[in-house]
Design a protein around this motif. Sequence first.
Motif, mmCIF file in Angstrom:
data_model
loop_
_atom_site.group_PDB
_atom_site.id
_atom_site.type_symbol
_atom_site.label_atom_id
_atom_site.label_comp_id
_atom_site.label_asym_id
_atom_site.label_seq_id
_atom_site.Cartn_x
_atom_site.Cartn_y
_atom_site.Cartn_z
ATOM 1 N N THR A 122 67.449 69.141 85.406
ATOM 2 C CA THR A 122 67.148 69.306 86.824
ATOM 3 C C THR A 122 67.088 67.984 87.588
ATOM 4 O O THR A 122 67.340 67.961 88.772
ATOM 5 C CB THR A 122 65.793 70.017 87.023
ATOM 6 N N GLU A 123 66.751 66.894 86.902
ATOM 7 C CA GLU A 123 66.566 65.620 87.600
ATOM 8 C C GLU A 123 67.291 64.500 86.850
ATOM 9 O O GLU A 123 67.653 64.642 85.688
ATOM 10 C CB GLU A 123 65.066 65.259 87.695
ATOM 11 N N SER A 124 67.460 63.363 87.524
ATOM 12 C CA SER A 124 67.901 62.157 86.837
ATOM 13 C C SER A 124 66.771 61.706 85.921
ATOM 14 O O SER A 124 65.617 61.626 86.337
ATOM 15 C CB SER A 124 68.234 61.066 87.856
ATOM 16 N N LEU A 125 67.075 61.416 84.662
ATOM 17 C CA LEU A 125 66.025 61.200 83.676
ATOM 18 C C LEU A 125 65.474 59.784 83.681
ATOM 19 O O LEU A 125 64.264 59.575 83.606
ATOM 20 C CB LEU A 125 66.544 61.559 82.288
ATOM 21 N N LEU A 126 66.352 58.788 83.707
ATOM 22 C CA LEU A 126 65.952 57.385 83.692
ATOM 23 C C LEU A 126 66.988 56.575 84.468
ATOM 24 O O LEU A 126 68.160 56.934 84.491
ATOM 25 C CB LEU A 126 65.900 56.840 82.256
ATOM 26 N N CYS A 127 66.557 55.487 85.064
ATOM 27 C CA CYS A 127 67.498 54.524 85.658
ATOM 28 C C CYS A 127 67.978 53.624 84.523
ATOM 29 O O CYS A 127 67.201 52.846 83.957
ATOM 30 C CB CYS A 127 66.796 53.712 86.743
ATOM 31 N N HIS A 128 69.251 53.728 84.178
ATOM 32 C CA HIS A 128 69.784 53.075 82.979
ATOM 33 C C HIS A 128 69.508 51.574 82.963
ATOM 34 O O HIS A 128 69.105 51.006 81.942
ATOM 35 C CB HIS A 128 71.297 53.349 82.884
ATOM 36 N N SER A 129 69.727 50.902 84.082
ATOM 37 C CA SER A 129 69.578 49.450 84.098
ATOM 38 C C SER A 129 68.124 48.997 84.172
ATOM 39 O O SER A 129 67.846 47.797 84.204
ATOM 40 C CB SER A 129 70.371 48.838 85.258
ATOM 41 N N SER A 130 67.195 49.946 84.173
ATOM 42 C CA SER A 130 65.776 49.592 84.146
ATOM 43 C C SER A 130 65.166 49.752 82.760
ATOM 44 O O SER A 130 63.989 49.437 82.563
ATOM 45 C CB SER A 130 64.986 50.475 85.126
ATOM 46 N N VAL A 131 65.945 50.195 81.788
ATOM 47 C CA VAL A 131 65.379 50.670 80.526
ATOM 48 C C VAL A 131 65.155 49.545 79.518
ATOM 49 O O VAL A 131 65.980 48.644 79.370
ATOM 50 C CB VAL A 131 66.309 51.744 79.922
ATOM 51 N N MET A 132 64.009 49.624 78.816
ATOM 52 C CA MET A 132 63.744 48.831 77.620
ATOM 53 C C MET A 132 63.534 49.806 76.467
ATOM 54 O O MET A 132 62.829 50.804 76.617
ATOM 55 C CB MET A 132 62.517 47.940 77.813
ATOM 56 N N MET A 133 64.170 49.506 75.315
ATOM 57 C CA MET A 133 64.189 50.443 74.187
ATOM 58 C C MET A 133 63.885 49.713 72.890
ATOM 59 O O MET A 133 64.192 48.525 72.750
ATOM 60 C CB MET A 133 65.583 51.089 74.056
ATOM 61 N N ARG A 134 63.327 50.436 71.939
ATOM 62 C CA ARG A 134 63.129 49.882 70.607
ATOM 63 C C ARG A 134 64.460 49.946 69.853
ATOM 64 O O ARG A 134 65.043 51.022 69.687
ATOM 65 C CB ARG A 134 62.040 50.658 69.867
ATOM 66 N N ARG A 135 64.919 48.803 69.373
ATOM 67 C CA ARG A 135 66.252 48.713 68.780
ATOM 68 C C ARG A 135 66.401 49.621 67.565
ATOM 69 O O ARG A 135 67.453 50.276 67.391
ATOM 70 C CB ARG A 135 66.555 47.266 68.388
ATOM 71 N N ASP A 136 65.375 49.700 66.706
ATOM 72 C CA ASP A 136 65.514 50.510 65.502
ATOM 73 C C ASP A 136 65.727 51.980 65.828
ATOM 74 O O ASP A 136 66.461 52.683 65.119
ATOM 75 C CB ASP A 136 64.316 50.320 64.576
ATOM 76 N N MET A 137 65.140 52.448 66.925
ATOM 77 C CA MET A 137 65.303 53.851 67.298
ATOM 78 C C MET A 137 66.696 54.120 67.873
ATOM 79 O O MET A 137 67.302 55.153 67.589
ATOM 80 C CB MET A 137 64.210 54.258 68.276
ATOM 81 N N VAL A 138 67.191 53.183 68.667
ATOM 82 C CA VAL A 138 68.551 53.330 69.205
ATOM 83 C C VAL A 138 69.564 53.348 68.064
ATOM 84 O O VAL A 138 70.501 54.153 68.050
ATOM 85 C CB VAL A 138 68.861 52.196 70.200
ATOM 86 N N GLN A 139 69.357 52.475 67.089
ATOM 87 C CA GLN A 139 70.260 52.452 65.936
ATOM 88 C C GLN A 139 70.139 53.726 65.107
ATOM 89 O O GLN A 139 71.130 54.227 64.573
ATOM 90 C CB GLN A 139 69.973 51.221 65.079
ATOM 91 N N ALA A 140 68.917 54.268 65.005
ATOM 92 C CA ALA A 140 68.689 55.460 64.194
ATOM 93 C C ALA A 140 69.446 56.674 64.715
ATOM 94 O O ALA A 140 69.842 57.548 63.928
ATOM 95 C CB ALA A 140 67.197 55.769 64.122
#
Length: 212
Positions: A151-169
């Motif tokens: 229903t909505e835009s979930l996150l502003c992509h260029s504002s995001v900080m992520m844990r690297r191990d989870m992105v890789q997982a």
Amino acid sequence: MPEPAISVLMSVYNGEQFLAPAIESILVQSLTDFDFLILDDGSSDSSWSILQDYAGRDDRIRLIRRENKGLIVSLNELIAAATAPLLARMDCDDISMPDRFTRQVAFLEANPDYGVVGSQRVNIDEQGQELPMAGPDYALDHQQFLSNIGTESLLCHSSVMMRRDMVQAVGGYHAAFRHCEDFDLWLRLSNLTKLCSMPEKLVCYRHSADQV
């Protein structure tokens, strides 16, 4: 050299018009413990010269240059090159507020159950003037994030900080989802961790005639 706290990921393709303010907004962050990975995705304009100039002045910048392969390939290549436990996305036409990294790192340290945090945004035009914000704010907690799916835009992509191990997982960005690769990544990450945005406006998101 010690591992930085954050690896900043920026892909550039013919970004000369807005590249300098985007880079400078990262270099003046109040939290300085980061490396800045910038990949030139086969630009034909002056982007590479601009990048070389900044890299010569700040040794936190690490440059990659090759032929054009597109954003999704570029982002996955940047993730593979990153060494920090946290990844901060940045687009080459946007601007990060000076305290963005400080605030997001503090949030992730205080909330270990969250693997992704974005922020609200300020919309700007090609001249950097503020535009009206259309639509509701981004979700401030994971439950609201889940409620917003579809229903909505979930996150502003260029504002995001992520844990690297989870992105890789979850396998990084998937090539099958061109132009919505971020939405797909958020959905897969939501099965593994919590996602939300901070209430502060920590990025200026630029609207221009050439954007996708």
